[in-house]
Design an enzyme around this catalytic site. Structure first.
Site, PDB file in Angstrom:
ATOM      1  N   SER A  40      15.805 -42.476  14.603  1.00  0.00           N
ATOM      2  CA  SER A  40      15.478 -43.819  14.148  1.00  0.00           C
ATOM      3  C   SER A  40      16.691 -44.713  14.334  1.00  0.00           C
ATOM      4  O   SER A  40      17.833 -44.242  14.313  1.00  0.00           O
ATOM      5  CB  SER A  40      15.129 -43.740  12.663  1.00  0.00           C
ATOM      6  OG  SER A  40      15.417 -44.955  12.019  1.00  0.00           O
ATOM      7  N   SER A  41      16.447 -46.014  14.438  1.00  0.00           N
ATOM      8  CA  SER A  41      17.556 -46.948  14.616  1.00  0.00           C
ATOM      9  C   SER A  41      18.376 -47.124  13.330  1.00  0.00           C
ATOM     10  O   SER A  41      19.428 -47.752  13.361  1.00  0.00           O
ATOM     11  CB  SER A  41      17.035 -48.299  15.098  1.00  0.00           C
ATOM     12  OG  SER A  41      16.115 -48.828  14.167  1.00  0.00           O
TER      13      SER A  41
END
Ligand code: GDP
Length: 321
Positions: A117-118
């Site tokens: 995930s960012s």
């Protein structure tokens, strides 16, 4: 026009492919993308295989011997859920990724894609965020439990590459939305939360809908079917230690997003911003030039993706409906 497509390093055709987490939004989309290519992925229900239990994971891999693994299983949730269930976000994700990555290595899996995930990036990373920003600064406190687990997953995949030459790679998508999302009123991510709230407000003709925070944070949103295409593309065209970013390259403020979701849903009342709720990180836009150089780009414009997501919501799709 665009970038030339990098040459294929690995062919999914004819392989035994395991999608871990096929009941989730990401794993479901990857399973559909494979099916569109005529490939039936191997999947395992929670009752059949609890990914948090090492002995079950090892037994499953030695019995089924997949050649390729998409590791899309994770314990996920929005800003509020991360804040109130820290142990679940850290422990469950560490266990799932450690068990699956190690079992894949032991079973001789040829290629594995780990999805993160960012939120792995520092809270105040330079924008757009390059892959190199990892571990350059402190994390956003509202989701550091999840972020620490996902950073450990990237490092774990890298460690098997370094120590055993395993072809394990990692892909970090920006905020996702689409079919199979979680519509829990409090534990969901922003798009699912707003879609449900606007929909319910439309039905009862409410005057006002509450949006959390100030409306000023900026986020990038990727349609999950696009992410699934990216996952298939990188597994066939990329083999290196560095994790890759995956996004659209464009962001939007939460205030603008709320107005757009209201339009798609057909809610015509007012928006009220509840500033007692956290904003989270001020901006989170990924630099996607590495993925573009590999010949992949996101296809679905936000409005079009939101309409598709709303149609799925109306059809009863997703969890916690
Ligand atoms: P984040 O990117 O990890 O912060 O994930 P979220 O999707 O949970 O939140 C994104 C942004 O949307 C944050 O600034 C939230 O405060 C804001 N937001 C506005 N309304 C909501 C809502 O109803 N639910 C959630 N989860 N976020 C909301």
């Amino acid at each position: 026009m665009g970038n030339a497509v990098a040459s294929k390093l690995f062919d999914l055709a004819g392989k035994k492919i395991f999608v871990a987490g096929d009941r989730g939004m990401v794993g479901g989309a990857i399973t559909r993308a494979l099916a569109a290519r005529g490939i039936t992925a191997m999947v395992a229900s929670r009752a059949e295989l609890d990914l948090e239990r090492q002995e079950q994971v090892e037994a499953w891999f030695s019995a089924h011997r997949p050649q390729v693994v998409f590791l899309a299983a994770a314990h996920v949730g929005g800003i509020h859920a991360n804040n109130i269930f820290p142990r679940d976000f850290l422990y469950k994700n560490l266990m799932i990724e450690a068990n699956v990555i190690d079992a894949a290595h032991r079973a001789g899996v040829e290629k594995l894609l780990f999805l993160g995930s960012s939120c792995i990036y520092p809270k105040f990373a330079d924008q757009p965020i390059r892959e190199e920003a990892l571990l350059e600064g402190a994390l956003e406190p509202t989701n550091e439990w999840y972020a620490i687990a996902k950073i450990a997953g990237i490092k774990l995949a890298q460690s098997y590459r370094r120590q055993f030459n395993a072809d394990f790679i990692s892909l970090m998508p920006t905020n996702l939305y689409g079919r199979g999302d979680n519509y829990h009123p409090e534990h969901s991510h922003v798009i699912a939360a707003l879609m449900r709230r606007f929909h319910e407000a439309k039905l009862v003709q409410a005057q006002e809908v509450v949006v959390w925070g100030t409306g000023t944070p900026r986020r990038e949103f990727l349609f999950v079917e696009d992410l699934a295409e990216a996952a298939l593309h990188v597994i066939e065209h990329y083999s290196d230690a560095l994790h890759l970013n995956c996004g659209t390259g464009e962001d939007i403020s939460i205030g603008e997003l709320a107005a757009l979701v209201a339009q798609v849903v057909g809610y015509k009342g007012k928006l009220a911003f509840d500033t007692t709720k956290p904003d989270g990180t001020p901006r989170k836009l990924l630099d996607v030039s590495r993925l573009h150089a590999l010949g992949w780009r996101a296809k679905t414009p936000l409005r079009e993706g939101l309409s598709a997501a709303y149609a799925d919501f109306l059809a009863g799709g997703g969890r916690n409906r």
